[in-house]
Write a protein that holds these residues in place. Structure first.
Motif, PDB file in Angstrom:
ATOM      1  N   ASP A 136       0.840  -1.201   0.000  1.00 51.38           N
ATOM      2  CA  ASP A 136       0.000   0.000   0.000  1.00 51.38           C
ATOM      3  C   ASP A 136       0.875   1.250   0.000  1.00 51.38           C
ATOM      4  O   ASP A 136       0.690   2.171  -0.800  1.00 51.38           O
ATOM      5  CB  ASP A 136      -0.964  -0.001   1.203  1.00 51.38           C
ATOM      6  CG  ASP A 136      -0.296  -0.410   2.509  1.00 51.38           C
ATOM      7  OD1 ASP A 136       0.930  -0.670   2.522  1.00 51.38           O
ATOM      8  OD2 ASP A 136      -1.002  -0.473   3.537  1.00 51.38           O
TER       9      ASP A 136
ATOM     10  N   PHE B 196       2.511   2.080  -3.317  1.00 50.91           N
ATOM     11  CA  PHE B 196       1.523   2.602  -4.265  1.00 50.91           C
ATOM     12  C   PHE B 196       1.247   4.074  -3.977  1.00 50.91           C
ATOM     13  O   PHE B 196       1.095   4.885  -4.896  1.00 50.91           O
ATOM     14  CB  PHE B 196       0.241   1.772  -4.171  1.00 50.91           C
ATOM     15  CG  PHE B 196      -0.856   2.227  -5.084  1.00 50.91           C
ATOM     16  CD1 PHE B 196      -0.805   1.952  -6.445  1.00 50.91           C
ATOM     17  CD2 PHE B 196      -1.940   2.936  -4.593  1.00 50.91           C
ATOM     18  CE1 PHE B 196      -1.829   2.372  -7.296  1.00 50.91           C
ATOM     19  CE2 PHE B 196      -2.964   3.365  -5.425  1.00 50.91           C
ATOM     20  CZ  PHE B 196      -2.907   3.078  -6.780  1.00 50.91           C
ATOM     21  N   TRP B 197       1.182   4.427  -2.690  1.00 51.35           N
ATOM     22  CA  TRP B 197       0.927   5.818  -2.316  1.00 51.35           C
ATOM     23  C   TRP B 197       2.142   6.706  -2.582  1.00 51.35           C
ATOM     24  O   TRP B 197       2.009   7.882  -2.890  1.00 51.35           O
ATOM     25  CB  TRP B 197       0.529   5.903  -0.832  1.00 51.35           C
ATOM     26  CG  TRP B 197      -0.844   5.361  -0.560  1.00 51.35           C
ATOM     27  CD1 TRP B 197      -1.922   5.428  -1.388  1.00 51.35           C
ATOM     28  CD2 TRP B 197      -1.296   4.677   0.617  1.00 51.35           C
ATOM     29  NE1 TRP B 197      -3.016   4.822  -0.790  1.00 51.35           N
ATOM     30  CE2 TRP B 197      -2.659   4.361   0.436  1.00 51.35           C
ATOM     31  CE3 TRP B 197      -0.693   4.307   1.816  1.00 51.35           C
ATOM     32  CZ2 TRP B 197      -3.421   3.700   1.401  1.00 51.35           C
ATOM     33  CZ3 TRP B 197      -1.451   3.652   2.778  1.00 51.35           C
ATOM     34  CH2 TRP B 197      -2.798   3.351   2.567  1.00 51.35           C
TER      35      TRP B 197
ATOM     36  N   ARG C 267       4.629   6.242  -4.886  1.00 52.23           N
ATOM     37  CA  ARG C 267       5.119   6.326  -6.267  1.00 52.23           C
ATOM     38  C   ARG C 267       3.959   6.407  -7.246  1.00 52.23           C
ATOM     39  O   ARG C 267       3.298   5.389  -7.515  1.00 52.23           O
ATOM     40  CB  ARG C 267       5.925   5.048  -6.608  1.00 52.23           C
ATOM     41  CG  ARG C 267       7.135   4.828  -5.750  1.00 52.23           C
ATOM     42  CD  ARG C 267       8.393   5.387  -6.385  1.00 52.23           C
ATOM     43  NE  ARG C 267       9.512   5.171  -5.484  1.00 52.23           N
ATOM     44  CZ  ARG C 267      10.362   4.147  -5.563  1.00 52.23           C
ATOM     45  NH1 ARG C 267      10.229   3.251  -6.522  1.00 52.23           N
ATOM     46  NH2 ARG C 267      11.345   4.029  -4.703  1.00 52.23           N
ATOM     47  N   ALA C 268       3.757   7.601  -7.791  1.00 50.55           N
ATOM     48  CA  ALA C 268       2.606   7.823  -8.670  1.00 50.55           C
ATOM     49  C   ALA C 268       2.622   6.902  -9.890  1.00 50.55           C
ATOM     50  O   ALA C 268       1.581   6.560 -10.434  1.00 50.55           O
ATOM     51  CB  ALA C 268       2.569   9.282  -9.117  1.00 50.55           C
TER      52      ALA C 268
ATOM     53  N   PRO D 276       1.275  19.774   1.667  1.00 50.63           N
ATOM     54  CA  PRO D 276      -0.192  19.616   1.704  1.00 50.63           C
ATOM     55  C   PRO D 276      -0.726  18.791   0.534  1.00 50.63           C
ATOM     56  O   PRO D 276      -1.817  18.239   0.601  1.00 50.63           O
ATOM     57  CB  PRO D 276      -0.706  21.050   1.632  1.00 50.63           C
ATOM     58  CG  PRO D 276       0.419  21.908   2.105  1.00 50.63           C
ATOM     59  CD  PRO D 276       1.682  21.199   1.711  1.00 50.63           C
ATOM     60  N   SER D 277       0.042  18.715  -0.552  1.00 49.49           N
ATOM     61  CA  SER D 277      -0.421  17.950  -1.710  1.00 49.49           C
ATOM     62  C   SER D 277      -0.212  16.439  -1.515  1.00 49.49           C
ATOM     63  O   SER D 277      -0.646  15.643  -2.341  1.00 49.49           O
ATOM     64  CB  SER D 277       0.341  18.401  -2.954  1.00 49.49           C
ATOM     65  OG  SER D 277       1.733  18.200  -2.746  1.00 49.49           O
ATOM     66  N   GLN D 278       0.432  16.047  -0.431  1.00 49.36           N
ATOM     67  CA  GLN D 278       0.660  14.615  -0.181  1.00 49.36           C
ATOM     68  C   GLN D 278      -0.682  13.892  -0.014  1.00 49.36           C
ATOM     69  O   GLN D 278      -1.599  14.412   0.611  1.00 49.36           O
ATOM     70  CB  GLN D 278       1.505  14.446   1.088  1.00 49.36           C
ATOM     71  CG  GLN D 278       1.955  13.026   1.362  1.00 49.36           C
ATOM     72  CD  GLN D 278       2.666  12.400   0.176  1.00 49.36           C
ATOM     73  OE1 GLN D 278       2.047  11.731  -0.651  1.00 49.36           O
ATOM     74  NE2 GLN D 278       3.960  12.655   0.050  1.00 49.36           N
ATOM     75  N   ASN D 279      -0.791  12.697  -0.577  1.00 49.78           N
ATOM     76  CA  ASN D 279      -2.069  11.980  -0.477  1.00 49.78           C
ATOM     77  C   ASN D 279      -2.296  11.436   0.932  1.00 49.78           C
ATOM     78  O   ASN D 279      -1.347  11.168   1.677  1.00 49.78           O
ATOM     79  CB  ASN D 279      -2.191  10.903  -1.559  1.00 49.78           C
ATOM     80  CG  ASN D 279      -1.257   9.734  -1.331  1.00 49.78           C
ATOM     81  OD1 ASN D 279      -1.374   9.015  -0.330  1.00 49.78           O
ATOM     82  ND2 ASN D 279      -0.300   9.540  -2.236  1.00 49.78           N
ATOM     83  N   ILE D 280      -3.574  11.265   1.287  1.00 47.15           N
ATOM     84  CA  ILE D 280      -3.931  10.893   2.663  1.00 47.15           C
ATOM     85  C   ILE D 280      -3.565   9.453   2.985  1.00 47.15           C
ATOM     86  O   ILE D 280      -3.526   9.075   4.152  1.00 47.15           O
ATOM     87  CB  ILE D 280      -5.435  11.139   2.949  1.00 47.15           C
ATOM     88  CG1 ILE D 280      -6.319  10.342   1.972  1.00 47.15           C
ATOM     89  CG2 ILE D 280      -5.755  12.637   2.864  1.00 47.15           C
ATOM     90  CD1 ILE D 280      -7.812  10.417   2.310  1.00 47.15           C
ATOM     91  N   GLY D 281      -3.266   8.663   1.972  1.00 45.66           N
ATOM     92  CA  GLY D 281      -2.782   7.309   2.220  1.00 45.66           C
ATOM     93  C   GLY D 281      -1.425   7.356   2.899  1.00 45.66           C
ATOM     94  O   GLY D 281      -1.224   6.771   3.973  1.00 45.66           O
TER      95      GLY D 281
ATOM     96  N   VAL E 126      -0.073   9.807   4.397  1.00 41.62           N
ATOM     97  CA  VAL E 126      -0.203  10.484   5.695  1.00 41.62           C
ATOM     98  C   VAL E 126      -0.576   9.458   6.773  1.00 41.62           C
ATOM     99  O   VAL E 126      -0.032   9.451   7.865  1.00 41.62           O
ATOM    100  CB  VAL E 126      -1.264  11.612   5.624  1.00 41.62           C
ATOM    101  CG1 VAL E 126      -1.622  12.111   7.021  1.00 41.62           C
ATOM    102  CG2 VAL E 126      -0.762  12.765   4.752  1.00 41.62           C
ATOM    103  N   PHE E 127      -1.490   8.576   6.427  1.00 44.73           N
ATOM    104  CA  PHE E 127      -1.959   7.549   7.379  1.00 44.73           C
ATOM    105  C   PHE E 127      -0.908   6.471   7.580  1.00 44.73           C
ATOM    106  O   PHE E 127      -0.861   5.802   8.620  1.00 44.73           O
ATOM    107  CB  PHE E 127      -3.233   6.917   6.814  1.00 44.73           C
ATOM    108  CG  PHE E 127      -3.795   5.775   7.623  1.00 44.73           C
ATOM    109  CD1 PHE E 127      -4.358   6.008   8.875  1.00 44.73           C
ATOM    110  CD2 PHE E 127      -3.787   4.478   7.131  1.00 44.73           C
ATOM    111  CE1 PHE E 127      -4.896   4.963   9.617  1.00 44.73           C
ATOM    112  CE2 PHE E 127      -4.325   3.428   7.865  1.00 44.73           C
ATOM    113  CZ  PHE E 127      -4.883   3.673   9.108  1.00 44.73           C
TER     114      PHE E 127
END
Lengths: 382, 382
Positions: free
Chosen positions: B117, B120-121, B123-124, B188-193, B195-196
Motif C-alpha cells: 500500500d 503505491f501511495w 510512487r505515482a 499539503p499535496s501529499q495523499n492521505i494514504g 499520511v496515514f
C-alpha cells in the motif's frame, strides 16, 4: 454585495438559523421539484415516502440522471451509514427509512456502513470497545427499519476492512491532504486516522462497481450537512473509472428543545428521543418538548400556535403522521388554536409508543441476521 | 557556531557526504561500542555477524536494555520490512541477513512487513498490480535469506489488513498530522494514504504484545535513514501500554557508481546489483563499478588504492568477504598496490555468482511456504 450568511453547515458543525434555499445555492445542488416528486411517485407505484412528499428531502445531485438510467434498465444501489458513538435517536432512522422505501419499491440493494473506526478517531472520550458495541447495537436498530436481508449488505469498518481496503488504497492516492483540510476544516493537530477516513467513507460508493466489474451507480440519501464528504467522492470518481454517486439531501430534523437538529453532541440528552429510552423517559421528553404554542391557553385559543418552529410538529411531519391528511389536520388545528399543545403531545405520544413497540420486535428479528450481512472478504485481490 | 551540516538524511531523501558520527549526534542515538559487540558475540555463541563486526551497523536505540531483558529470560522479536517497488538488490538483503542471524542465534521470532500500500501511495507511476506482484517477488527473496518457517510471520499489508487494522485504529488516534508533517516533511499535496501510513508501519512493533497480552519487546535493524519513522512509534508506545521498539541502525551501503547508497530511485540501474540480474549483467555492472583505484596501473602499484571510497570494497565488506581475515587481506592488497582493481573485481565476482546460485535455489524453497507465512486474521476483535 449580499449580506453574509449567518449560518454554518459542515459535516462537523451546524449552527445559526439555516436558510435552506440559500444553502442549496451555496452548495450548488439541485432542487427536488414537483416534477421530480411526481416521477418518483410514478416509479414507486403511486405513492411517495412522507420525507420526500413533505419536503424534508429537498435537494439533490444527479438524482434525475440516476432515474433516467434506472428507467433504461440500469440498476443502482443505496448507501447510507452511521458513526456509532451511542444509541440512535428517532431522527437517525429517517434516512434509513427512506432507503428502505427505495429498496422496497425499486428492488435495489442497500449498503450500510458502520464507521466504528471514524467515531473512535473523532471522539477522544470513546473507547474502541464502546464504538464496536454501539456499532452492533446501532446496526440492529437500522436493520429493524425493515431492510430485505437478501438485498442488504453491511460494511462494519473494523470487521469489513479486508473487503474495503484494496479499493481504499486506490481511493486514498487520489485525495491530497489539502482537500481534506479544506473540506473538513481540519487543524494540524487532527489525528491521521480521521485524515485518512474520507477514503474509507468513499469506498462503498464504488464498491459494487469494483466487485461486479460494471457501472453500478450509487444513491446516497443524507443530511445536507454531509454533502461535503461526498463532493470529495464525486470529484475523484471519474479518475478511478466509477460513476459519481447521486445524492438526495434532507434538511436537519429539529431537536425537542427547539434546536435546529436533533443533535446529541453538546446538547442535552433531552433534545432527542433515543431508541433505548424507556416509555417514561419518552413521555417526559415529549411533555417537556419545545412547541410553537402561546403563553396561555386563552391566548392560544384566540391566536393559534406556530407549527413552523414546533419540535412536536416536526415529529408529526417527519414520521408520526400516518398520512398527509392527518398532518394537515394537525397543522390546521395548531394554527387555528383548536388543538392545544398538551393534547397534541398526547396524541403524538400514542403513535411514538406504538412505534417503539413495533421497532423493538423488529430489532429482535434483525439480530438474527445482522452478523451474516457483514461483508468481510474482498471480491478480488487487487 | 558550528558549520552547518552539508548532508541530509530522512526516510525519503539521503544526500550530501554523510558524517555518520555527526548524524548519530544529530539523531541522539547511542553508539555500538566494543563492549556491546563483545556482549552480542557472547550471547550469539562466540561469533558476530559481519555487518556488526565490520561496523556497518554502528548506532542503536535501547539495544543494551533489550539484551538486559533478554538475559533475564524475557524474549523479544525482530521486525523489518520492504516497500515493493521493483526487484531487490543485494544490499536490500543486509538487514534481513542480520535478522536471520539474530533469529538463528537467539531463537527469536521474525516479523516481515511488505508495504504494498505504502509504495503505491509513494510512487505515482506504480500500479496496484505491480506493487502486489513485486511484494510477492520481494518476499521470496527475503525468506530465501534463511528464515525459520516456524518462527517467521509476514504482514503483507493489503492481504494482512484484517490482522493489522484493529491495532492501527488505536495507533492512528495517537498521531497528529502535524507530527507526520514534521517528521517526513510532507507537503499539503501529499495523499492521505501516505499520511496515514506511519500508523500501519507502527503496528507490527506492538502486534505481538497485543496478540499475546504481555510485553514482547521489538528490535528493528534498519538503515539510519529510517530512524524518524520509528521515533514516532517510540513516542506513542507508552501511551498505548506497549514497550518502545529498540533500533539497530546501519550506515548506507554505497552504490556501484560511487553513490553513498545503493539506491535505485533517480539513479542508474547500474548502481545496484539486482537479484534478478542475469550473470552477464552482474559481470558488466561489477566491471564498470566505481573503485578507489588510480589512473594507471603503474601509479596504483606505486601509491596503492583507496578502499574507503571504493564500491567494490563495500561489496567485500558488507557481504562477500567470507571472513574478517579475508577482508583484511583485500584491504592490505588494495592499499599497498599489490591488488589491482581488475583482479579484485574478478575475485569478488566469483563469490557474487556463487551467492546468486545459492540464493536462487533457496528462493525456490521459500516459494513453497511464503503464502502460509502471511498473517491474515486479527488475534482478537478489538
Amino acid at each position: 454585495m449580499p449580506a453574509p450568511d449567518d449560518f454554518t453547515v459542515t459535516p462537523y458543525e451546524v449552527k445559526g438559523r439555516i436558510d435552506y434555499a440559500r444553502l442549496r445555492e451555496l452548495f450548488g445542488t439541485q432542487e427536488v421539484t414537483d416534477e421530480l416528486r411526481a416521477r418518483l411517485r410514478r416509479l414507486a407505484g403511486g405513492d411517495l415516502h412522507p420525507l420526500i412528499a413533505r419536503g424534508t428531502y429537498y435537494s439533490h445531485r444527479d438524482l434525475a440522471h440516476l432515474l433516467d438510467r434506472y428507467e433504461r434498465g440500469h440498476p443502482f444501489f443505496l448507501y447510507s451509514g452511521r458513526g456509532p458513538s451511542g444509541p440512535l435517536h428517532v431522527s437517525h432512522l429517517a434516512a434509513f427509512d427512506l432507503c428502505r422505501w427505495f429498496q422496497e419499491r425499486l428492488h435495489v440493494p442497500m449498503y450500510i456502513q458502520i464507521t466504528d473506526d471514524e467515531k473512535f478517531w473523532a471522539r477522544a472520550g470513546l473507547s474502541r470497545e464502546e464504538t464496536v458495541r454501539w456499532g452492533m447495537e446501532n446496526l440492529y436498530d437500522i436493520l429493524a427499519v425493515g431492510f430485505d436481508p437478501a438485498r442488504t449488505r453491511v460494511f462494519f469498518d473494523s470487521k469489513s476492512i479486508g473487503a474495503l481496503y484494496p479499493l481504499a488504497i486506490r481511493v486514498a492516492r487520489k485525495i491530497p491532504y489539502s482537500t481534506v483540510k479544506a473540506v473538513f476544516g481540519f487543524e494540524p493537530s487532527q489525528n491521521i486516522g480521521l485524515v485518512f477516513y474520507t477514503a474509507l467513507q468513499t469506498v462503498p460508493c464504488f464498491w459494487p462497481s469494483w466487485a461486479e466489474d460494471r457501472e453500478v451507480p450509487c444513491l446516497i440519501p443524507c443530511g445536507i450537512d454531509q454533502d461535503p464528504h461526498f463532493r470529495v467522492t464525486r470529484d475523484i470518481a471519474e479518475g478511478l473509472g466509477y460513476p459519481k454517486p447521486a445524492l438526495l439531501h434532507s434538511q436537519m430534523i429539529p431537536g425537542l428543545l427547539g434546536d435546529q437538529a436533533m443533535s446529541t453532541t453538546g446538547s442535552a440528552a433531552d433534545n432527542a428521543l433515543f431508541l433505548n429510552d424507556p416509555p417514561k423517559v419518552v413521555d417526559r421528553k415529549v411533555k417537556n418538548a419545545f412547541t410553537g404554542g402561546r403563553a396561555t391557553v386563552e391566548e392560544q385559543r384566540r391566536l393559534g400556535a406556530n407549527p413552523d418552529i414546533c419540535s412536536v410538529f416536526a415529529l408529526w411531519k417527519t414520521r408520526f403522521a400516518e398520512s398527509d391528511q392527518r398532518l394537515a389536520e394537525v397543522e390546521r388545528g395548531c394554527r387555528s388554536g383548536s388543538l392545544l399543545c398538551g393534547e397534541c403531545k398526547l396524541s403524538v405520544l400514542e403513535r411514538i409508543h406504538a412505534f417503539y413497540a413495533t421497532h423493538a420486535a423488529a430489532r429482535e428479528k434483525a439480530k438474527e441476521w445482522a452478523e451474516s450481512a457483514i461483508v468481510t472478504a474482498a471480491p478480488k485481490p487487487v
